[in-house]
Design an enzyme around this catalytic site. Structure first.
Site, PDB file in Angstrom:
ATOM      1  N   ILE B  12     -31.061  37.345 -37.948  1.00  0.00           N
ATOM      2  CA  ILE B  12     -32.652  37.462 -37.085  1.00  0.00           C
ATOM      3  C   ILE B  12     -33.622  36.894 -38.090  1.00  0.00           C
ATOM      4  CG2 ILE B  12     -34.364  38.965 -36.104  1.00  0.00           C
ATOM      5  CD1 ILE B  12     -31.628  38.927 -34.473  1.00  0.00           C
ATOM      6  N   HIS B  49     -22.374  37.806 -26.240  1.00  0.00           N
ATOM      7  CA  HIS B  49     -22.548  38.737 -25.106  1.00  0.00           C
ATOM      8  C   HIS B  49     -22.929  37.856 -23.914  1.00  0.00           C
ATOM      9  CE1 HIS B  49     -20.843  42.383 -26.732  1.00  0.00           C
ATOM     10  NE2 HIS B  49     -21.773  42.182 -27.785  1.00  0.00           N
ATOM     11  N   ARG B 316     -25.024  49.358 -37.550  1.00  0.00           N
ATOM     12  CA  ARG B 316     -26.039  48.849 -36.259  1.00  0.00           C
ATOM     13  C   ARG B 316     -27.061  49.601 -36.566  1.00  0.00           C
ATOM     14  NH1 ARG B 316     -21.336  51.210 -34.247  1.00  0.00           N
ATOM     15  NH2 ARG B 316     -19.965  50.009 -32.721  1.00  0.00           N
ATOM     16  N   GLU B 342     -29.826  45.851 -32.709  1.00  0.00           N
ATOM     17  CA  GLU B 342     -28.502  46.386 -32.645  1.00  0.00           C
ATOM     18  C   GLU B 342     -27.660  45.547 -31.461  1.00  0.00           C
ATOM     19  OE1 GLU B 342     -27.760  50.389 -31.284  1.00  0.00           O
ATOM     20  OE2 GLU B 342     -29.543  50.321 -30.103  1.00  0.00           O
ATOM     21  N   SER B 343     -26.491  45.788 -31.263  1.00  0.00           N
ATOM     22  CA  SER B 343     -25.779  44.955 -30.266  1.00  0.00           C
ATOM     23  C   SER B 343     -26.586  45.084 -28.859  1.00  0.00           C
ATOM     24  CB  SER B 343     -24.447  45.530 -29.884  1.00  0.00           C
ATOM     25  OG  SER B 343     -23.749  44.705 -28.865  1.00  0.00           O
ATOM     26  N   SER B 347     -26.312  37.873 -30.149  1.00  0.00           N
ATOM     27  CA  SER B 347     -26.235  37.261 -29.125  1.00  0.00           C
ATOM     28  C   SER B 347     -27.749  36.801 -28.761  1.00  0.00           C
ATOM     29  CB  SER B 347     -25.644  37.879 -27.860  1.00  0.00           C
ATOM     30  OG  SER B 347     -24.519  38.706 -28.138  1.00  0.00           O
ATOM     31  N   CYS B 447      -6.330  32.419 -54.340  1.00  0.00           N
ATOM     32  CA  CYS B 447      -7.143  31.410 -54.704  1.00  0.00           C
ATOM     33  C   CYS B 447      -8.477  31.775 -55.486  1.00  0.00           C
ATOM     34  CB  CYS B 447      -7.773  30.815 -53.331  1.00  0.00           C
ATOM     35  SG  CYS B 447      -8.589  31.913 -52.403  1.00  0.00           S
TER      36      CYS B 447
END
Lengths: 431, 483
Positions: B12, B49, B316, B342-343, B347, B447
């Protein structure tokens, strides 16, 4: 495009012994491809002794054992490329006059870029990798200070850096045991070794020499149930597990430490093999092979830890020597005719066998079949059956999953069973 | 004095910084971690989403749909790995399919294109590994998968290129109002030195901590609960088990978990949802990990949980109000929240960036830059080249011929690029998130010592200062016999 009779993928103990053997069986055109900066593979970081008791009848360190084979490779003028990664192996559809199938090996390095090699035969000798924390699904934080035992071994033994001061080890595989001793000798405090199973995954001698001699406790039937520390490990909680291997509530013990080493099993590295279309045995995670250590793709052989994980490098060398000889025969004589193949069935405590198939008409006079048992067995026998006929029963006072077992099959004996449909190897109670 | 100070370099904060960098303004981003993308942005479902889930009229609904629309152009401009693989919300025989109709209606109101309900026959042709109990599903072709690391880094690098200053390892401890803006007291977590930042406008993009910053300046309290989500990531061998993102229709048993391919070809299963009091508690739990396979099997059969290569947890930032909190705080002029993200936060990030930049533009009366650079190239992946191109590259830069991470086939050249590009990697995790070195099935077993050597040489820095993830996360602590 360059052409070689034989390309060997991996310059560790398996690849080196295979190369020497193939040369000694008449193959001039050999290339070993090694991804690291030197030959010798993982032996280079195994600076402890105990190698070569079978092969050289003396006790060598890992680098010494490797150097014996590297010298043999150099003496024979066998070509090798270091710092070179094999990206792909593909078998062509067309076969040559004597039935051999050409393979294309794609590799890459700084000097040559990406290049292709055509080979009549390929020996897979890529070794294995360690099971990671993620694959073990250990809950907790993901801070610095969690190392696989082999990574820690490389840091300490090759780079000279200490990964931590206070150490908990999960898993009693041989590398974990060896690292318990090494970390102690280098000044760290190893607080405990926890092992999920009710028995150790390592060799008995390593438990004695690496834990008992240093007073490091081994807690069988224990696992890690929590890792604390947001940036660096601060503590690890272990708990006892029940017969279902699930933690028993109330048995948790918290150890403050800055390091967790994992020695929880090795996985043969067969990504290349899979991309070449080779059948993989889900039990070993290695290719399915016949008595000549040939995989399901004609002319591609496998040996060492890429085939199945070994305890002793001596057995790797023996197996690789056979693979080198067999690859030489394939290159010289062409593909074996479609000989009858008999499957070996591992049952009643036997987890798998290498090889899985034998061709009585093609095999050597004797053949060593190697396998592991699925639990600790005391005063039991290894029984071999040709169909339903008991062929041999050998008493073993103790067998454990951490120690490889073997059965030797005799070609002459097999000749007495022309209609043989299966061989069974099982663990039986001694009578 | 900066025109704008952004707290937080997650997706964000970075998206806002990138949008603001279009304008003539002095901008800084202040991030307490050693790298961008270290909080919620690095541990989530990695999904773009479609936008049918959020309540119509909410910020979540509007910004999700807008963010989704923006992704094609952004992926092109900023070289972000993104794929519209389509998503399915599956309904099983024990569930009421009316739930799907409700989602469909919400989706239509939110403006999600091409939504439709598929019956089992058609569904099984699309996704043969769906569970035998699945009867129908809502299909959203615009659903996508993205690399959240690369998305965040793309925004941040592009913002940096356009003149935004980034202060990493810098933790804002307090904010006070001044005559012409705000004063932010901060501490550099690596040197422990203090620094004060002054800015006309402050943007609060502090993830799970955004309520704390809001509450320093406003009497309109926010309250954020950290809601933990645990995930398992599976080997690439399992990566084709499903090709769409498979969600479960929420029921009284909970929201369920998703099973999805990742844009890099792994399979992702998760998340759980448990409120936690510690906002730093990104630990996984036995119960959480054990539950994932069981719950996943409700929608997808035979998920090969034995092929898990790593597990992780993210938090979240759930605000009590349930929606994103975006905008200037009424009783704190010039303090702009981008809180409670949050979700579907990932997106929505591009649209949040656009929205917040718009607010700031009005506030400060900013004018567009003439020399804004709209594009950014990601790290070159030699595997995308032909053999001839690759050999030409190796001839010019031999380090592209040297494989360091054998699981993901990552070359030394890519790692050097990750270190030397804008806001380059300084830690093993920094290299990992930029290149995938160490992200494969051996989880950096082989690695990490080699990557450490490259960091030591290229930065250059002492082996003892090389960390997994910043100060306190050192990998080695001394030399043999001298600890």
């Amino acid at each position: 495009m360059k052409n070689y009779d034989l390309v060997i993928v991996g310059g560790g103990p398996a690849g080196l012994a295979a190369a020497v053997s193939a040369r000694d069986h008449g193959i001039d055109s050999i290339l070993i491809i090694e991804r690291d900066k030197e030959l010798g593979g993982i032996l280079n970081q195994c600076i402890h002794n105990g190698f070569g008791l079978h092969t050289f009848k003396e006790e060598l360190t890992g680098p010494e054992y490797a150097s014996r084979f590297i010298e043999q490779v150099e003496e024979r003028g066998i070509e090798y490329k270091l710092n070179t990664m094999v990206m792909d192996i593909a078998a062509s559809d067309a076969s040559s006059a004597n039935g051999t199938v050409t393979k294309t090996v794609t590799a890459m390095n700084r000097e040559d870029g990406m290049f292709e090699i055509q080979a009549k035969s390929v020996i897979l000798a890529m070794g294995c990798r360690e099971r990671s924390r993620g694959a073990l699904n250990i809950p907790g934080y993901r801070p610095a200070g969690i190392f696989s035992a082999g990574t820690a071994q490389r840091l300490v033994n090759m780079e000279g850096y200490m990964p931590g001061r206070e150490v908990v080890i999960l898993g009693s595989g041989d590398i974990g045991l060896i690292m318990a001793r090494r970390m102690t000798l280098e000044g760290a405090k190893v607080k405990v070794v926890a092992e999920l199973m009710p028995y150790s995954g390592g060799l008995k001698r390593n438990i004695v020499q690496c834990l008992d001699d240093f007073g490091i406790p081994l807690k069988l039937s224990h696992t890690v149930v929590d890792i604390e520390g947001k940036n660096r490990v601060e503590a690890v909680t272990i708990a006892e597990v029940g017969p279902d291997r699930k933690p028993i509530p109330g048995t948790e013990e918290r150890y403050t430490c800055d390091t967790l080493l994992l020695s929880c099993g090795l996985i043969p590295e067969n990504e290349l093999s899979r991309s070449a279309g080779i059948d993989i045995n889900p039990v070993t995670s290695g290719p399915v092979v016949n008595d000549s250590l040939e995989t399901s793709v004609d002319g591609i052989f496998a040996c060492g830890n890429v085939l199945h994980v070994h305890d002793l490098v001596d057995y790797v060398s023996q197996e690789a020597t056979a693979a080198g000889k067999n690859a030489a025969a394939y290159i010289t004589n062409g593909a074996a005719k479609d000989a009858k193949s008999v499957e070996i069935f591992p049952v009643d405590g036997v987890r798998y066998t290498v090889p899985k198939y034998i061709r009585p008409a093609e095999m050597d006079d004797t053949l060593t079949v190697r396998f592991r048992v699925d639990a600790v067995y005391k005063n039991c026998s290894i029984a071999t059956y040709f169909d339903d006929t008991l062929i041999s029963r050998r008493k073993r006072p103790v067998m454990a999953p951490g120690e490889m077992e073997q059965v030797i099959l005799d070609k002459k004996k097999l000749g007495e069973f022309p209609d043989l449909s299966k061989i069974t190897i099982r663990i039986e109670e001694s009578v | 004095m900066y025109d704008v100070a952004i707290i937080g370099a997650g997706v964000i904060g970075s998206a806002i910084a990138r949008e603001l960098s279009r304008f003539d303004a002095s901008i800084c981003v202040i991030e307490r971690e050693e790298d961008v993308c270290c909080g919620t942005s690095k541990a989530n479902s990695a999904i773009i989403h479609a936008g049918f889930d959020a309540t119509p009229g909410s910020l979540k609904a509007r910004l999700n749909v807008r963010g989704n629309e923006m992704m094609d152009q952004l992926a092109k401009d900023l070289d972000i790995p993104f794929k519209r693989n389509g998503s399915l919300v599956v309904c099983t025989k024990d569930q009421d399919r009316a739930g799907l109709d409700i989602l469909l209606e919400k989706g239509k109101k939110n403006g999600v294109p091409d939504l439709r309900i598929l019956e089992r026959d058609e569904l099984m042709r699309l996704e043969p590994n769906l569970s035998d109990d699945v009867t129908c599903a809502l299909y959203a072709p615009t659903g996508g998968i993205v690399c959240p690391f690369h998305m965040t880094m793309a925004f941040a690098e592009n913002a940096f290129t356009n003149g935004v200053s980034f202060f990493l390892n810098t933790k804002v401890t307090s904010i006070s109002k001044t005559a012409d803006g705000y004063e932010l007291a901060a501490i550099h977590t690596d040197t422990e030195e203090s620094e004060t930042f002054k800015a006309k406008v402050v943007i609060n993009a502090a993830g799970v901590h955004s309520d704390e910053f809001n509450n320093m300046v406003s009497s309109r309290r926010l309250h954020i609960t950290a809601r933990k989500g645990e995930y398992c990531l599976l080997d690439k061998e399992a990566g084709t088990h499903v090709s769409h993102t498979v969600f479960q229709l929420p029921s009284k048993m909970g929201k369920g978990v998703l099973v999805s391919p990742t844009v890099h070809g792994n399979l992702l299963v998760g998340p759980t949802a448990v409120d936690v009091s510690d906002k730093e508690a990104v630990n996984t739990t036995q119960e959480g990990l054990d539950s994932l396979g069981v719950t996943a099997s409700l929608s997808v059969k035979n998920v090969p949980m034995r092929q898990v290569i790593t597990s992780f947890a993210g938090l979240r930032a759930h605000e009590d109000g349930g929606d994103f909190v975006i905008g200037e705080v009424p009783d704190a002029k010039g303090f702009i929240n981008a809180a409670g993200i949050e979700s579907p936060g990932l997106s929505s990030a591009p649209a949040i960036g656009e929205m917040v930049a718009g607010i700031v533009k009005e506030l400060l009366n900013l004018s567009a830059k003439s020399d804004f650079i709209a594009t950014r190239k990601g790290i070159l992946r030699p595997e995308t080249l032909s053999m001839e191109e690759r050999n030409q590259l190796i001839k010019e830069h031999p380090e592209y011929g040297n494989i360091i991470c054998r699981c993901e086939m990552i070359t030394e050249g890519e790692i050097m690029d990750a270190i030397h590009r804008p806001l380059g990697a300084r830690s093993l995790d920094g290299v990992k998130r930029r290149t995938r070195a160490g992200m494969g099935r051996c989880q950096a077993g082989f690695c990490s010592p080699r990557t450490m050597e490259i960091l030591e040489r290229e930065i250059p820095m002492s082996m003892f200062d090389i960390t997994k993830n910043g100060v306190g996360g050192e990998i080695v602590i001394g030399t043999n016999k001298e600890i």
